[in-house]
Design a protein around this motif. Structure first.
Motif, short mmCIF file in Angstrom:
data_model
loop_
_atom_site.label_atom_id
_atom_site.label_comp_id
_atom_site.label_asym_id
_atom_site.label_seq_id
_atom_site.Cartn_x
_atom_site.Cartn_y
_atom_site.Cartn_z
N GLU A 1 -2.82 -63.78 -7.52
CA GLU A 1 -2.83 -63.19 -8.76
C GLU A 1 -4.48 -63.49 -9.51
O GLU A 1 -4.87 -62.69 -10.13
CB GLU A 1 -2.04 -63.97 -9.92
N ARG A 2 -4.89 -64.65 -9.12
CA ARG A 2 -6.40 -65.09 -9.47
C ARG A 2 -7.28 -63.93 -8.81
O ARG A 2 -8.11 -63.40 -9.49
CB ARG A 2 -6.62 -66.22 -9.19
N ARG A 3 -7.12 -63.90 -7.55
CA ARG A 3 -7.95 -62.92 -6.78
C ARG A 3 -8.02 -61.48 -7.21
O ARG A 3 -8.96 -60.69 -7.58
CB ARG A 3 -7.57 -62.85 -5.08
N LYS A 4 -6.66 -60.92 -7.65
CA LYS A 4 -6.49 -59.63 -8.28
C LYS A 4 -7.20 -59.66 -9.54
O LYS A 4 -8.03 -58.48 -9.74
CB LYS A 4 -4.97 -59.29 -8.41
N LEU A 5 -7.08 -60.63 -10.32
CA LEU A 5 -7.81 -60.65 -11.59
C LEU A 5 -9.39 -60.70 -11.23
O LEU A 5 -10.13 -59.88 -12.30
CB LEU A 5 -7.45 -61.68 -12.66
N SER A 6 -9.74 -61.40 -10.51
CA SER A 6 -11.17 -61.30 -10.37
C SER A 6 -12.04 -60.35 -9.33
O SER A 6 -12.74 -60.47 -9.10
CB SER A 6 -11.64 -62.94 -9.73
N HIS A 7 -11.07 -59.25 -9.22
CA HIS A 7 -11.78 -58.22 -8.21
C HIS A 7 -12.77 -57.41 -9.14
O HIS A 7 -12.80 -57.20 -10.13
CB HIS A 7 -10.52 -57.00 -7.79
N PRO A 8 -13.94 -57.32 -8.40
CA PRO A 8 -15.02 -56.83 -8.97
C PRO A 8 -15.04 -55.49 -9.68
O PRO A 8 -15.75 -54.93 -10.27
CB PRO A 8 -16.41 -56.87 -7.92
N GLY A 9 -13.99 -54.61 -9.12
CA GLY A 9 -14.00 -53.30 -9.48
C GLY A 9 -13.23 -53.05 -10.69
O GLY A 9 -13.18 -51.83 -11.29
N THR A 10 -12.59 -54.14 -11.34
CA THR A 10 -12.05 -53.77 -12.47
C THR A 10 -12.93 -54.40 -13.73
O THR A 10 -13.68 -55.37 -13.45
CB THR A 10 -10.79 -54.63 -12.54
N PHE A 11 -12.74 -54.02 -14.79
CA PHE A 11 -13.56 -54.52 -16.21
C PHE A 11 -12.48 -54.35 -17.26
O PHE A 11 -11.46 -53.38 -17.40
CB PHE A 11 -14.53 -53.66 -16.27
N GLY A 12 -12.59 -55.17 -18.19
CA GLY A 12 -11.77 -55.19 -19.43
C GLY A 12 -12.28 -56.31 -19.98
O GLY A 12 -13.37 -57.09 -19.97
N PRO A 13 -11.44 -56.94 -20.94
CA PRO A 13 -11.56 -58.34 -21.84
C PRO A 13 -12.07 -59.37 -20.92
O PRO A 13 -11.34 -59.49 -19.72
CB PRO A 13 -10.39 -58.59 -22.57
N LYS A 14 -13.02 -60.30 -21.18
CA LYS A 14 -13.59 -61.22 -20.62
C LYS A 14 -12.38 -62.32 -20.10
O LYS A 14 -12.65 -63.10 -18.98
CB LYS A 14 -14.64 -62.03 -20.99
N LYS A 15 -11.24 -62.52 -20.71
CA LYS A 15 -10.13 -63.40 -20.47
C LYS A 15 -9.58 -63.16 -19.27
O LYS A 15 -9.15 -63.90 -18.46
CB LYS A 15 -9.16 -63.35 -21.81
N TYR A 16 -9.73 -61.79 -18.77
CA TYR A 16 -8.84 -61.27 -17.63
C TYR A 16 -9.76 -60.79 -16.48
O TYR A 16 -9.14 -60.54 -15.49
CB TYR A 16 -7.92 -60.25 -18.15
N HIS A 17 -10.86 -60.29 -16.83
CA HIS A 17 -11.60 -59.60 -15.89
C HIS A 17 -13.01 -60.23 -15.65
O HIS A 17 -13.67 -61.02 -16.67
CB HIS A 17 -11.71 -58.19 -16.09
N LEU A 18 -13.87 -59.98 -14.59
CA LEU A 18 -15.25 -60.42 -14.41
C LEU A 18 -16.15 -59.98 -15.48
O LEU A 18 -17.17 -60.34 -15.94
CB LEU A 18 -15.82 -60.33 -13.09
#
Length: 171
Positions: A119-136
């Motif tokens: 789950e942590r790796r999925k949230l920190s995937h560099p291709g995703t973006f959104g609120p800082k709480k969930y994405h890089l």
């Protein structure tokens, strides 16, 4: 950083990250009662000396209290968020036995740790973006090579819709 003091290896990140005890989220406080002398507390002393720093590093939300020379026999007491207390007798046990025992009764299972890591790796995937709480990244413009954010740097006139429509109507 100079390697000074008693057993400075215990303070290195490599050593601290080697700890394999990660408690369940219900564990809030750990108290260790042991004696500084005597054979029966030898395992508890080594546990405090070698394993407590690793447990502290891996479980920053757990408060750890050490009580020396206040009890005839060494023990660990865990306070859970439900108000429950878990008492572990560590008399005549080695530090490895103590570590394995608390890992078995109050540690997270390997499946839980793997699921949390996925789950942590999925949230920190560099291709995703959104609120800082969930994405890089919050915005696509934070990625190098992309058009800068219009809020910070004004877009060239050719890229604005208002300018384009005005140019089309003139032509």
């Amino acid at each position: 950083m100079p390697m000074k003091g008693r057993f400075p290896v215990r303070r290195t990140l490599q050593y601290l990250s080697q700890g394999d005890v990660i408690f369940k989220s219900s564990v809030k406080v750990l108290t260790v009662n042991y004696n500084t002398a005597g054979e029966r507390s030898e395992g508890a002393r080594k546990f405090v000396f070698f394993n407590i720093p690793q447990i502290q590093y891996k479980n920053p939300w757990v408060q750890i209290m050490l009580f020396k020379n206040m009890t005839p026999s060494p023990f660990l007491r865990f306070y859970l968020d439900s108000g429950e207390q878990v008492l572990v007798d560590v008399e005549d046990k080695t530090n490895k036995e103590i570590t394995e025992h608390i890992k078995k009764i109050l540690g997270k299972s390997k499946e839980t740790l793997e699921r949390e890591e996925r789950e942590r790796r999925k949230l920190s995937h560099p291709g995703t973006f959104g609120p800082k709480k969930y994405h890089l990244r919050e915005c696509m413009c934070e990625i190098e090579g992309q058009v800068p954010c219009p809020a910070l740097v004004p877009l060239p006139k050719e890229m604005r819709g208002k300018y384009r429509t005005a140019a089309k109507t003139e032509a």
